[in-house]
Design an enzyme around this catalytic site. Structure first.
Site, PDB file in Angstrom:
ATOM      1  N   SER A  92      52.734  42.693  40.150  1.00  0.00           N
ATOM      2  CA  SER A  92      52.558  41.277  39.784  1.00  0.00           C
ATOM      3  C   SER A  92      51.823  41.185  38.442  1.00  0.00           C
ATOM      4  O   SER A  92      52.456  41.398  37.423  1.00  0.00           O
ATOM      5  CB  SER A  92      51.963  40.408  40.883  1.00  0.00           C
ATOM      6  OG  SER A  92      52.902  40.277  41.960  1.00  0.00           O
ATOM      7  N   CYS A 126      51.538  42.243  44.773  1.00  0.00           N
ATOM      8  CA  CYS A 126      52.486  41.899  45.830  1.00  0.00           C
ATOM      9  C   CYS A 126      52.676  43.072  46.793  1.00  0.00           C
ATOM     10  O   CYS A 126      53.518  43.025  47.673  1.00  0.00           O
ATOM     11  CB  CYS A 126      53.807  41.426  45.254  1.00  0.00           C
ATOM     12  SG  CYS A 126      54.659  42.640  44.273  1.00  0.00           S
ATOM     13  N   HIS A 183      39.820  37.644  30.879  1.00  0.00           N
ATOM     14  CA  HIS A 183      39.340  36.754  29.815  1.00  0.00           C
ATOM     15  C   HIS A 183      37.834  36.953  29.665  1.00  0.00           C
ATOM     16  O   HIS A 183      37.126  37.021  30.683  1.00  0.00           O
ATOM     17  CB  HIS A 183      39.575  35.282  30.171  1.00  0.00           C
ATOM     18  CG  HIS A 183      41.006  34.939  30.433  1.00  0.00           C
ATOM     19  ND1 HIS A 183      41.918  34.770  29.420  1.00  0.00           N
ATOM     20  CD2 HIS A 183      41.688  34.744  31.579  1.00  0.00           C
ATOM     21  CE1 HIS A 183      43.101  34.466  29.944  1.00  0.00           C
ATOM     22  NE2 HIS A 183      42.994  34.452  31.259  1.00  0.00           N
TER      23      HIS A 183
END
Lengths: 131, 131
Positions: free
Chosen positions: A64, A84, A69
């Site tokens: 996935s 996933c 950040h």
């Protein structure tokens, strides 16, 4: 049936200079990928913003995605890891203290997809909800 | 102080053929970006996996990121939109019914960063937590 598990990880009290060190953040994310046995599709996308110099990294994974950040002005870094398929836990708190000097790390684990409602969000610190 | 808001959106009961239509998924995500006034840094990364043909799209934004994953075998699409500045709400349910034929859409809104604990996760459907 779910479409996987997502970890939302927020690290506070980090060293600002580390949060604007693109190479250092890259090494940290590469370590996450390596130690969890994740598979990157293509190249990770990295970007450094103008002063205060926060960075963003995005990894498209066969599992996935991983996103990072940083906010040097707040001493904060946030991570999303959406998998996933089942993955072992990773020592987020210990590793983020080590790499970023984080004073506090909050890990929330959220189940995605059709079964999301049956599977509540879990956090390693405490739970709060409201209607 | 927070580092922004993240929307976790899970759409179920979607048309499988739409979920493996890379161009259609691209149009949908481009619409999200356009209607929310988001700013893409570089090029979005898109990938289509082998049969059943799910796709992933990742957008590095000046506002943080947008991620989309589809699972045609489950009729499910999931979206993450992480915005480090305030954005108006988007009509996820209506738009995902329109674009994907979604039968059910769950929207969870999560505050990220240092204030995360003070600001609980909200969902448009119902809340569940456990310690």
């Amino acid at each position: 049936v779910t479409t996987g598990t997502e970890w939302l990880v927020d690290a506070e009290g980090c060293r600002p200079e580390t949060l604007r060190d693109l190479d250092g953040m890259r090494r940290l994310c590469d370590r996450i990928v390596r130690e969890l046995g994740l598979h990157v599709v293509g190249e990770a996308a990295w970007h450094q913003f103008p002063w205060p110099g926060g960075v963003t990294g995005l990894f498209l994974l066969t599992e996935s995605h991983l996103a990072c950040h940083t906010y040097p002005e707040l001493g904060t870094a946030t991570f999303n890891l959406y998998c996933c398929r089942s993955r072992p836990p990773w020592a987020w708190e210990e590793r983020l203290r080590e790499h970023l000097g984080a004073a506090r790390v909050t890990v929330r684990r959220i189940v995605r997809g059709p079964a999301a409602e049956q599977a509540p969000a879990l956090t390693s610190r405490r739970e709060e909800t409201q209607p």
